[in-house]
Enzyme design. Structure first.
Site, PDB file in Angstrom:
ATOM      1  N   ASP A  64      48.711  64.029  27.860  1.00  0.00           N
ATOM      2  CA  ASP A  64      49.752  63.827  26.848  1.00  0.00           C
ATOM      3  C   ASP A  64      49.225  63.816  25.407  1.00  0.00           C
ATOM      4  O   ASP A  64      49.972  64.054  24.470  1.00  0.00           O
ATOM      5  CB  ASP A  64      50.512  62.511  27.123  1.00  0.00           C
ATOM      6  CG  ASP A  64      49.583  61.314  27.258  1.00  0.00           C
ATOM      7  OD1 ASP A  64      48.366  61.476  27.078  1.00  0.00           O
ATOM      8  OD2 ASP A  64      50.078  60.203  27.546  1.00  0.00           O
ATOM      9  N   HIS A  65      47.933  63.566  25.231  1.00  0.00           N
ATOM     10  CA  HIS A  65      47.398  63.451  23.873  1.00  0.00           C
ATOM     11  C   HIS A  65      46.979  64.798  23.296  1.00  0.00           C
ATOM     12  O   HIS A  65      47.463  65.228  22.260  1.00  0.00           O
ATOM     13  CB  HIS A  65      46.180  62.522  23.859  1.00  0.00           C
ATOM     14  CG  HIS A  65      46.506  61.064  23.885  1.00  0.00           C
ATOM     15  ND1 HIS A  65      47.151  60.465  24.926  1.00  0.00           N
ATOM     16  CD2 HIS A  65      46.252  60.077  22.991  1.00  0.00           C
ATOM     17  CE1 HIS A  65      47.295  59.167  24.673  1.00  0.00           C
ATOM     18  NE2 HIS A  65      46.761  58.914  23.499  1.00  0.00           N
ATOM     19  N   ARG A 379      51.567  52.647  15.081  1.00  0.00           N
ATOM     20  CA  ARG A 379      50.406  52.449  14.204  1.00  0.00           C
ATOM     21  C   ARG A 379      50.583  53.248  12.924  1.00  0.00           C
ATOM     22  O   ARG A 379      50.963  54.420  12.984  1.00  0.00           O
ATOM     23  CB  ARG A 379      49.123  52.913  14.901  1.00  0.00           C
ATOM     24  CG  ARG A 379      48.765  52.009  16.027  1.00  0.00           C
ATOM     25  CD  ARG A 379      47.429  52.307  16.651  1.00  0.00           C
ATOM     26  NE  ARG A 379      47.174  51.258  17.614  1.00  0.00           N
ATOM     27  CZ  ARG A 379      46.559  51.435  18.776  1.00  0.00           C
ATOM     28  NH1 ARG A 379      46.087  52.610  19.104  1.00  0.00           N
ATOM     29  NH2 ARG A 379      46.393  50.422  19.586  1.00  0.00           N
ATOM     30  N   SER A 536      42.914  50.922  19.038  1.00  0.00           N
ATOM     31  CA  SER A 536      42.939  51.639  20.310  1.00  0.00           C
ATOM     32  C   SER A 536      41.852  51.184  21.269  1.00  0.00           C
ATOM     33  O   SER A 536      40.944  50.437  20.927  1.00  0.00           O
ATOM     34  CB  SER A 536      42.826  53.139  20.055  1.00  0.00           C
ATOM     35  OG  SER A 536      41.523  53.572  20.299  1.00  0.00           O
TER      36      SER A 536
HETATM   37  C1  MIC Z   1      46.025  55.646  20.179  1.00  0.00           C
HETATM   38  O1  MIC Z   1      47.216  55.411  20.115  1.00  0.00           O
HETATM   39  O2  MIC Z   1      45.223  55.364  19.270  1.00  0.00           O
HETATM   40  C2  MIC Z   1      45.491  56.268  21.418  1.00  0.00           C
HETATM   41  C3  MIC Z   1      45.055  57.623  21.061  1.00  0.00           C
HETATM   42  O3  MIC Z   1      46.491  56.381  22.401  1.00  0.00           O
HETATM   43  C4  MIC Z   1      44.338  55.396  21.908  1.00  0.00           C
HETATM   44  C5  MIC Z   1      43.497  56.002  22.918  1.00  0.00           C
HETATM   45  C6  MIC Z   1      42.502  56.935  22.345  1.00  0.00           C
HETATM   46  O4  MIC Z   1      41.860  56.650  21.347  1.00  0.00           O
HETATM   47  O5  MIC Z   1      42.307  57.970  22.957  1.00  0.00           O
HETATM   48  C7  MIC Z   1      44.733  54.032  22.409  1.00  0.00           C
HETATM   49  O6  MIC Z   1      45.662  53.477  21.897  1.00  0.00           O
HETATM   50  O7  MIC Z   1      44.031  53.445  23.236  1.00  0.00           O
HETATM   51 FE1  SF4 Z   2      50.177  58.407  22.569  1.00  0.00          FE
HETATM   52 FE2  SF4 Z   2      48.739  56.307  21.717  1.00  0.00          FE
HETATM   53 FE3  SF4 Z   2      50.722  57.325  20.249  1.00  0.00          FE
HETATM   54 FE4  SF4 Z   2      51.292  56.049  22.452  1.00  0.00          FE
HETATM   55  S1  SF4 Z   2      50.311  55.189  20.642  1.00  0.00           S
HETATM   56  S2  SF4 Z   2      52.203  57.975  21.789  1.00  0.00           S
HETATM   57  S3  SF4 Z   2      49.604  56.618  23.781  1.00  0.00           S
HETATM   58  S4  SF4 Z   2      48.826  58.333  20.789  1.00  0.00           S
END
Ligand code: MIC
Ligand code: SF4
Length: 644
Positions: A64-65, A379, A536
């Site tokens: 998904d990323h 975030r 994260s």
């Molecule tokens: C995020 O929201 O920062 C992520 C990408 O989902 C991370 C995971 C990552 O760094 O791959 C998370 O929240 O753990």
């Molecule tokens: Fe994806 Fe992390 Fe964003 Fe959620 S917070 S949508 S898991 S990148």
């Protein structure tokens, strides 16, 4: 004395330690999830452990990323994960099937179970009554192999919800309110448990929005009761059999109680650049905006999307705004397509993105220079959007949609009038055809794991020496996030399985020369402020500094997930006994952790000698026996290797 929900979940999964707050406990993990940005590492580590097949009740690998494929790297990583999953007994959720947390909630989450995910927003599962926690990939790999997951026995904070949300006020506003009260470090060492008469007024997806963003509090996790509302949701997902009731005992004791009157809440927004920088939309005023992004694991459920479609129907996105919408899962997207809501969105001028993380992790849709972007995400750290000087506001889907039409930040409660009743369907559209089942144990021998050329080996720590002498390579302030330490985004994420390449971006935003300096000088130590490593679960924020020769991080305090990742990698996390000593150290000071090995082994005094200044500072470790061993052997992989 009765138990809280959190305590009940812990008690039923406790395999080591005692439920004494602040001490280390070990938990049995029922389910795991991984996503692709952390998954490659997790599976490389799982493969390194030499375990034939996962031992959990259910493990799912999501893609998904890293779904932008502007080079072979991401597609190669997907293939790698797909083949490991097939061989090792893991379900594989194909790209397009949706965001891990949304899909897991819909199709796999079960009240009363534990879930460990290599993603910090795994607590989304708390919305359905799971003990759902984020962890580094290595911890998830261990759990997939049937190993124990260790946490510090948390305190429990009760958030008592009374009343009912007013029209156009949303679950997002509840969690933004909690963030305003507790701050981004207020949840460290705690589980946030929701209770009170207001709980039954919130649907499962709304609860999941709240537990999802509990990650931003730094909490171990957040949890809601499993009640009739949960049962209805599971019934609509064709999974009523997965339901069990879960509620706190009447005489349960909480460490702190916060009350939120839902009826008094107003639409809120987290202003740049922290999720706890919260004000009401009215206080912020009708500022001009350039972009609106709707989606992410926080706000991409069918209910969210139906509200957005209602607001957009028959309107047009303002000329100064670019609106993107990413429905959270194939289930959501298909249902929107079938009921016509998708057409309303498209007609209004929304740019529909695939069901994935997308702009939330900087995979496209970076705003214009100095752009103001309203996002329904979780975030808003500086630079995370991919545009260094953009200002990101975190808002509810309702605020996002109405603002996209008006072109300025708008309070939906004032702009929209009466709100129709938005209800979850009695039956969701169920089609799991994008979740591939693993090979049977008999067939798995013939499945070959495919490694692409972008996959490099995992860096390993070194056994601890008696003393550590090093230079201070970097000094940073409070609330440093893992996005500062190891940035993400479309240009960097494809290299998550290539630590040597990634290393050039480490701390780029804080100190452009950090990586170069480390390479020239052989690494050293990092000095940090409060809540170092928040955000994260990415263990790259430990593995890359390890690769660059970082031996210890000395901070005023640490975020839970990052601290665990540092120890797993063999980097020593230490705190100042006297926080004022932080001010006395400078970048490039020569320092020595004198007799650190025996101090860790014997719980002795830990002293940092600042050779440059001729001073000494007392530090705290506070490690469990297990953590001591990991630090002495140079990380979890070395330690488990040594004990085979
Ligand atoms: C995020 O929201 O920062 C992520 C990408 O989902 C991370 C995971 C990552 O760094 O791959 C998370 O929240 O753990
Ligand atoms: Fe994806 Fe992390 Fe964003 Fe959620 S917070 S949508 S898991 S990148």
């Amino acid at each position: 004395m009765g138990y809280t929900i959190a305590e009940k979940l812990i008690k039923s999964h406790l395999v080591s330690g005692e439920m004494i707050k602040g001490t280390e406990i070990g938990l049995r993990i029922d389910q795991t999830l991984t996503q692709d940005a952390t998954g490659t590492m997790a599976y490389l580590q799982f493969e390194a452990m030499g375990i034939e097949r996962v031992k959990t009740e259910l493990s799912v690998a999501y893609i998904d990323h890293n779904t932008l494929q502007n080079g072979f790297e991401n597609a190669d990583d997907h293939r790698f994960i797909q083949t490991v999953a097939k061989k090792r007994g893991i379900r594989f959720s194909r790209p397009g099937n949706g965001i891990c947390h949304q899909v897991h909630l819909e199709r796999f989450g079960k009240p009363g179970k534990t879930l460990l995910g290599s993603d910090s927003h795994t607590p989304t599962g708390g919305g359905i009554g799971m003990l759902a926690m984020g962890a580094g990939g290595l911890d998830v790999a261990v759990a997939m192999g049937g190993g124990t997951y260790y946490i510090t026995m948390p305190e429990t904070v009760k958030v008592n919800l009374i009343g009912r949300l007013s029209p156009w006020v949303a679950a997002k506003d509840v969690i933004l309110k909690v963030l305003q009260i507790l701050s981004v470090k207020g949840g460290v060492g705690k589980i946030i448990e929701y209770a009170g008469e207001g709980v039954s007024t919130l649907s499962v997806p709304e609860r999941a929005t709240i537990t999802n963003m509990g990650a931003e509090l730094g909490a171990t996790t957040s949890v809601f009761p499993s009640d009739e509302v949960t049962r209805e949701f599971l019934r609509a997902q064709g999974r009523e059999d997965d339901w069990t009731e879960l509620k706190a005992d009447d005489d349960a004791v909480y460490d702190r109680v916060i009350e939120i009157n839902l009826s008094e809440l107003k639409p809120l927004a987290a202003m740049p650049h922290m999720p706890d920088n919260v004000k009401s939309v009215d206080e912020i005023g009708s500022i001009a905006i350039d972009q609106v992004c709707i989606g992410s694991c926080t706000n991409s459920s069918l209910l969210d999307m139906m509200k957005v479609a209602y607001i957009l129907k028959g309107k047009k996105v303002a000329p100064n705004v670019s609106l993107s919408i990413a429905p959270g899962s194939k289930q959501v997207l298909t249902m929107l397509a079938e009921n016509g809501a998708l057409a309303d969105m498209i007609d209004a001028g929304a740019r529909i993105l695939e069901s994935a993380c997308g702009p939330c992790i900087g995979m496209g849709q970076s705003p214009n220079s100095k752009g103001i972007s309203l996002r329904t995400f979780n975030r808003n750290f500086e630079g995370r959007s991919g545009t260094a000087d953009a200002g990101i506001y975190l808002v509810s889907p309702e605020v996002a949609a109405v603002s996209a039409v008006k072109g300025v930040l708008t309070n939906p409660a004032e702009a929209l009038g009466d709100m129709p009743e938005f209800k979850l369907p009695e039956k969701f559209l169920i089609n799991d055809n994008m979740v591939e089942l693993p090979a049977s144990p008999e067939e798995s021998d013939s499945v070959k794991v495919i490694y692409g050329p972008n996959i490099k080996s995992v860096p390993l720590g070194k056994a601890l020496t008696d003393s550590v002498s090093a230079k201070v390579m970097l000094k940073v302030g409070d609330n440093i996030t893992t996005d500062h330490i190891m940035p993400a985004g479309a240009k960097i994420l494809p290299y998550r399985s290539n630590v040597p390449y990634l290393s050039q971006f480490c701390f780029k935003q804080c100190d452009g020369d950090f990586a170069e300096n480390c390479k020239k000088m052989g690494g050293g130590i990092i000095v940090g402020g409060q809540n170092y490593g928040q955000g994260s679960s990415r263990e790259h924020a430990a593995l890359v500094p390890l690769y660059l020769g970082i031996k210890a991080v000395i901070a005023k305090s640490f975020a839970r997930l990052h601290k665990a990742n540092l120890i797993n990698s063999g980097i020593i996390p230490l705190t100042f006994k006297n926080p004022d000593d932080y001010d006395k150290i400078e970048k490039f000071d020569d320092v020595t952790l004198k007799d650190i090995k025996s101090a860790i082994e014997n719980d002795g005094e830990i002293i940092l000698v600042n050779e440059t200044k001729g001073e000494e500072y007392a530090l705290d470790g506070g490690f469990s026996e297990r953590q001591k061993n990991m630090l002495i052997f140079g990380g979890l992989l070395n330690y488990t290797g040594a004990n085979k």
